[in-house]
Design a protein around this motif. Structure first.
Motif, short mmCIF file in Angstrom:
data_model
loop_
_atom_site.label_atom_id
_atom_site.label_comp_id
_atom_site.label_asym_id
_atom_site.label_seq_id
_atom_site.Cartn_x
_atom_site.Cartn_y
_atom_site.Cartn_z
N ARG A 98 0.76 -1.12 0.08
CA ARG A 98 0.32 -0.18 0.09
C ARG A 98 0.84 1.28 0.06
N VAL A 99 0.54 2.22 -0.65
CA VAL A 99 1.20 3.50 -0.86
C VAL A 99 0.90 4.26 0.31
N ARG A 100 1.84 4.60 0.99
CA ARG A 100 1.69 5.33 2.29
C ARG A 100 1.70 6.88 2.09
N SER A 101 2.69 7.27 1.34
CA SER A 101 2.86 8.78 0.94
C SER A 101 3.37 8.87 -0.37
N ILE A 102 3.30 10.02 -0.89
CA ILE A 102 4.07 10.16 -2.21
C ILE A 102 4.74 11.47 -2.19
N PHE B 162 6.21 3.21 1.22
CA PHE B 162 5.47 2.35 1.53
C PHE B 162 5.68 2.28 3.06
N GLY B 163 6.34 3.10 3.77
CA GLY B 163 6.47 3.23 5.16
C GLY B 163 6.97 4.30 5.61
N GLY B 164 7.09 4.36 6.96
CA GLY B 164 7.53 5.65 7.47
C GLY B 164 8.70 5.74 7.85
N LEU B 165 9.53 4.92 7.97
CA LEU B 165 10.80 4.83 8.03
C LEU B 165 11.85 4.77 6.77
N ALA C 138 14.58 5.17 5.83
CA ALA C 138 16.20 4.48 5.95
C ALA C 138 15.86 2.80 5.82
N GLU C 139 14.50 2.43 6.11
CA GLU C 139 14.43 0.81 6.06
C GLU C 139 13.53 0.44 5.08
N ASP C 140 12.45 1.27 4.83
CA ASP C 140 11.42 0.84 4.09
C ASP C 140 11.58 0.97 2.65
N PHE C 141 10.46 0.29 1.69
CA PHE C 141 10.68 0.11 0.50
C PHE C 141 10.06 1.44 -0.33
N THR C 142 10.77 1.74 -1.32
CA THR C 142 10.42 3.02 -2.11
C THR C 142 10.36 2.82 -3.49
N GLN D 265 18.24 3.96 0.92
CA GLN D 265 17.29 4.24 2.11
C GLN D 265 16.30 3.09 2.38
N GLY D 266 17.08 2.07 2.54
CA GLY D 266 16.25 0.83 2.70
C GLY D 266 16.27 -0.20 1.47
#
Length: 273
Positions: A191-195, A206-209, A211-215, A251-252
């Motif tokens: 799910r696309v969390r933010s753009i 796809f996440g709030g972190l 440095a760890e999450d997928f983009t 960044q992830g």
């Protein structure tokens, strides 16, 4: 009064500095011409002479080629099965269709069909047999959107590559699994969390972190194409999508897409299969 006369009179009265400003105001840039994608080329007769150790097709006169719109599996046994499928057509007459543009490995991108009734499109055959994945980003234009529907049907059957966890869509929230697949072509669902829209690129987060999450990284030129198809912020934010690309550590984890067809909106909120 024409623009040229106006500039001359103003320049004489107020000096060259104002003349330059008037020129900049009047000389508005023309809209960039829209590029027309040509997907239908002239078909010619040829035949498959064999395969290179890397799996490239050797056509008549030694021309190297690859099948447009698909990617062969990268690991056994599915890669060997796909190569065997192709080798079985060696020496048979074929109709080939493509451009003369060579990639950095000196290959041309081709559509190849076995003549007969009805003709067998090789890319379609491999995808339907669950022996290949669709890769819309291999060419400058994706000319076979029907391949995505064929792949979806094959994936539902869970045979061939789709019976192997290596090729099944990954969950965008499973950071560890994504990091294990860096450098590989993968399908990712989430799910696309933010753009985030920047001047040169757009980022689907796809996440709030970060440095760890997928983009997913989208160049502005591709984003404009997506907007033309109704795939803007309102259509994607908060929605589950499936995307495909070569996973990179950034960044992830992340990958870039160069074609709108590399993103599919998913109906409902089904988990990754």
């Amino acid at each position: 009064m024409t623009g040229s006369i106006l500039r001359m009179l103003l320049a004489l009265c107020f000096g060259p500095a104002l003349d330059i400003a008037i020129q900049e105001a009047i000389a508005q840039p023309l809209p960039a011409p829209r590029r027309t994608a040509v997907c239908i080329g002239e078909a010619r007769s040829d035949r498959l002479q064999g395969l290179t150790p890397e799996g490239d097709l050797i056509l008549g006169a030694g021309q190297l080629a690859r099948l447009a719109g698909i990617r062969l599996p990268d690991a056994p046994p599915h890669r060997e099965n796909a190569l065997s499928w192709l080798k079985a057509r060696s020496g048979e007459p074929a109709l080939v269709q493509g451009t003369d543009k060579h990639d950095r490995w000196d290959r041309i991108s081709m559509r190849i069909k076995s003549p007969g009734g009805p003709p067998l499109d090789w890319a379609h055959g491999l995808v339907e047999a669950s022996l290949a994945l669709v890769d819309a980003g291999l060419d400058s234009v994706f000319c076979q959107p029907e391949l995505l529907a064929l792949e979806a049907t094959a994936r539902e059957r869970r045979l061939g590559v789709w019976a192997d966890d290596r090729y099944k869509p990954l969950d965008a929230n499973q950071s560890e699994r994504l990091r294990e697949r860096v450098g590989s072509f993968v399908l990712v669902e989430g799910r696309v969390r933010s753009i985030g829209e920047r001047r040169q690129r757009v980022y689907l987060n796809f996440g709030g972190l970060w440095a760890e999450d997928f983009t997913i990284i989208i160049p502005r030129t591709t984003w404009k194409q997506m907007l033309d198809r109704g795939l803007g912020v309102e259509a994607l934010k908060g929605r589950r999508i499936r995307a495909r690309g070569i996973l990179q550590p950034w960044q992830g984890t992340a990958f870039s897409i160069g074609m709108p067809d590399m993103i599919e909106r998913l109906e409902g909120d089904r988990p990754a299969r």
